[in-house]
Write an enzyme that holds these catalytic residues in place. Structure first.
Site, PDB file in Angstrom:
ATOM      1  N   ASP A  49       0.836  -1.210   0.000  1.00  0.00           N
ATOM      2  CA  ASP A  49       0.000   0.000   0.000  1.00  0.00           C
ATOM      3  C   ASP A  49       0.867   1.255   0.000  1.00  0.00           C
ATOM      4  OD1 ASP A  49       0.879  -0.150   2.598  1.00  0.00           O
ATOM      5  OD2 ASP A  49      -1.078   0.220   3.513  1.00  0.00           O
ATOM      6  N   SER A  50       2.199   1.081   0.055  1.00  0.00           N
ATOM      7  CA  SER A  50       3.119   2.213  -0.155  1.00  0.00           C
ATOM      8  C   SER A  50       2.861   2.848  -1.521  1.00  0.00           C
ATOM      9  CB  SER A  50       4.573   1.740  -0.056  1.00  0.00           C
ATOM     10  OG  SER A  50       4.799   0.643  -0.917  1.00  0.00           O
ATOM     11  N   ASP A  88      -1.177  -6.162  -0.326  1.00  0.00           N
ATOM     12  CA  ASP A  88      -1.428  -5.530   0.968  1.00  0.00           C
ATOM     13  C   ASP A  88      -2.907  -5.228   1.171  1.00  0.00           C
ATOM     14  OD1 ASP A  88       0.394  -4.972   2.963  1.00  0.00           O
ATOM     15  OD2 ASP A  88       1.180  -3.167   1.979  1.00  0.00           O
ATOM     16  N   LYS A 118      -1.148  -9.408   2.777  1.00  0.00           N
ATOM     17  CA  LYS A 118      -0.382  -8.954   3.942  1.00  0.00           C
ATOM     18  C   LYS A 118      -1.232  -7.985   4.732  1.00  0.00           C
ATOM     19  CE  LYS A 118       3.223  -5.919   3.707  1.00  0.00           C
ATOM     20  NZ  LYS A 118       2.720  -4.796   4.531  1.00  0.00           N
ATOM     21  N   GLU A 120      -1.118  -5.440   8.517  1.00  0.00           N
ATOM     22  CA  GLU A 120      -0.274  -4.887   9.581  1.00  0.00           C
ATOM     23  C   GLU A 120      -0.853  -5.203  10.955  1.00  0.00           C
ATOM     24  OE1 GLU A 120       0.528  -0.702   9.010  1.00  0.00           O
ATOM     25  OE2 GLU A 120       1.249  -1.026   6.960  1.00  0.00           O
ATOM     26  N   GLU A 187       9.592  -4.375  10.053  1.00  0.00           N
ATOM     27  CA  GLU A 187       9.952  -3.066   9.490  1.00  0.00           C
ATOM     28  C   GLU A 187      10.563  -2.164  10.556  1.00  0.00           C
ATOM     29  OE1 GLU A 187       7.094  -1.069   6.982  1.00  0.00           O
ATOM     30  OE2 GLU A 187       8.335   0.744   6.904  1.00  0.00           O
TER      31      GLU A 187
HETATM   32  O1  KIV Z   1       3.552  -1.129   1.612  1.00  0.00           O
HETATM   33  C1  KIV Z   1       4.703  -1.564   1.498  1.00  0.00           C
HETATM   34  O2  KIV Z   1       5.406  -1.323   0.502  1.00  0.00           O
HETATM   35  C2  KIV Z   1       5.220  -2.383   2.586  1.00  0.00           C
HETATM   36  C3  KIV Z   1       6.681  -2.702   2.576  1.00  0.00           C
HETATM   37  C4  KIV Z   1       7.443  -1.491   2.924  1.00  0.00           C
HETATM   38  C5  KIV Z   1       7.017  -3.850   3.452  1.00  0.00           C
HETATM   39  O3  KIV Z   1       4.495  -2.760   3.447  1.00  0.00           O
END
Ligand code: KIV
Length: 272
Positions: A49-50, A88, A118, A120, A187
């Site tokens: 989600d970055s 994510d 994924k 968090e 992280e």
């Molecule tokens: O969103 C993302 O790119 C991430 C990575 C930094 C692990 O969660």
């Protein structure tokens, strides 16, 4: 006659089985063409989600909607044929209840055909991780610095800088492992703590700004390519793509202004 794809794609269990073995290589990717390049070299690709900050210019990952993750997840799946693709879960799409998480994670899996999701959070997400895993959704956990909690954390600072904070992070690692996560991202965790967690858990740890002792590493692709305006200090620039793009665009603009482009041999002639 049935036609089968001869390329075998890596799975979440394949990644789990790499615990303590050769380092697991991973990168983020948000588009088909970079995914196709990364696919030759990495074990898994994270549609992180970055992308909200890196591609769409948001100040944090919080505004990212589920539909955007699905759109980018589908692009990456079209580009990558061998690597496991992990998508994510964005902020607000899974925290409310295991049922909400399942509903949205199932949408991600169905609509992107990715191999895992994924999310968090450590101990607080353990029940959800178990709920998803038991229902066929492989989960990669993400502990330490969790960017979706930026408004609670106050800044993107390294976690575990004083030893009194270690027990909580270690408890998170244990909780997500016991809940059935197939791997976890660590992280921005101080090096000795990341190394200690890696030794103590049975699933692979994937470090980002954590420790070379982790079972694998991940970076945001644009950061390591030298394409992001600001990068965390632990990131090594493996390329100068931002500069290369700027040079190419400058040359193009100069050619257009000097009426050198398109080149005469590449223009269409009128045939009478
Ligand atoms: O969103 C993302 O790119 C991430 C990575 C930094 C692990 O969660």
């Amino acid at each position: 006659m049935s036609v089968q794809n001869p390329t075998k794609r890596l799975t979440a269990p394949d990644i789990s089985a790499r615990k303590g073995g050769d380092p697991i290589v991973s990168l983020t990717s948000y588009h088909a063409h970079t995914a196709a390049i990364a696919d030759k070299y990495v074990d898994f690709i994270l549609v992180g989600d970055s992308l909200g900050m890196v591609m769409h210019g948001f100040e944090s990952t919080l505004p990212v909607p589920l539909d955007l993750m699905i759109l980018h997840g589908r692009s990456v799946m079209r580009g990558a044929k061998r690597a496991l693709v992990v998508v994510d879960m964005p902020f607000g799409s899974y925290e409310e209840s295991p049922a909400q998480a399942f509903r949205n994670a199932a949408r991600v899996m169905k609509e992107t055909e990715c191999g895992a999701i994924k999310l968090e959070g450590g101990a607080r997400m353990a029940e959800t991780i178990r709920f998803l895993t038991e229902r066929g959704i492989p989960v990669m956990a993400h502990i330490g610095l969790t960017p979706q909690s930026i408004n609670v954390l106050g800044s993107f600072k390294t976690q575990g800088r004083t030893r009194d904070k270690w027990a909580m992070i270690e408890d998170d690692a244990k909780a997500v492992t016991e809940a059935g996560a197939f791997s976890m991202v660590l992280e921005a965790i101080v090096e000795p703590l990341a190394a200690k967690i890696t030794k103590s858990v049975a699933i692979p740890t994937i470090g980002i700004g954590a420790s070379p002792a982790c079972d694998g590493q991940i970076l945001v692709m644009e950061d390591m390519l030298g394409l992001s305006p600001r990068v965390p200090k632990f990131v090594k620039e493996f390329g100068a793509v931002g500069k290369a793009i700027e040079n190419a665009i400058r040359s193009y603009a100069e050619d257009v202004r000097a009426r050198k482009f398109p080149m005469p041999e590449n223009t269409y002639e009128v045939k009478d």
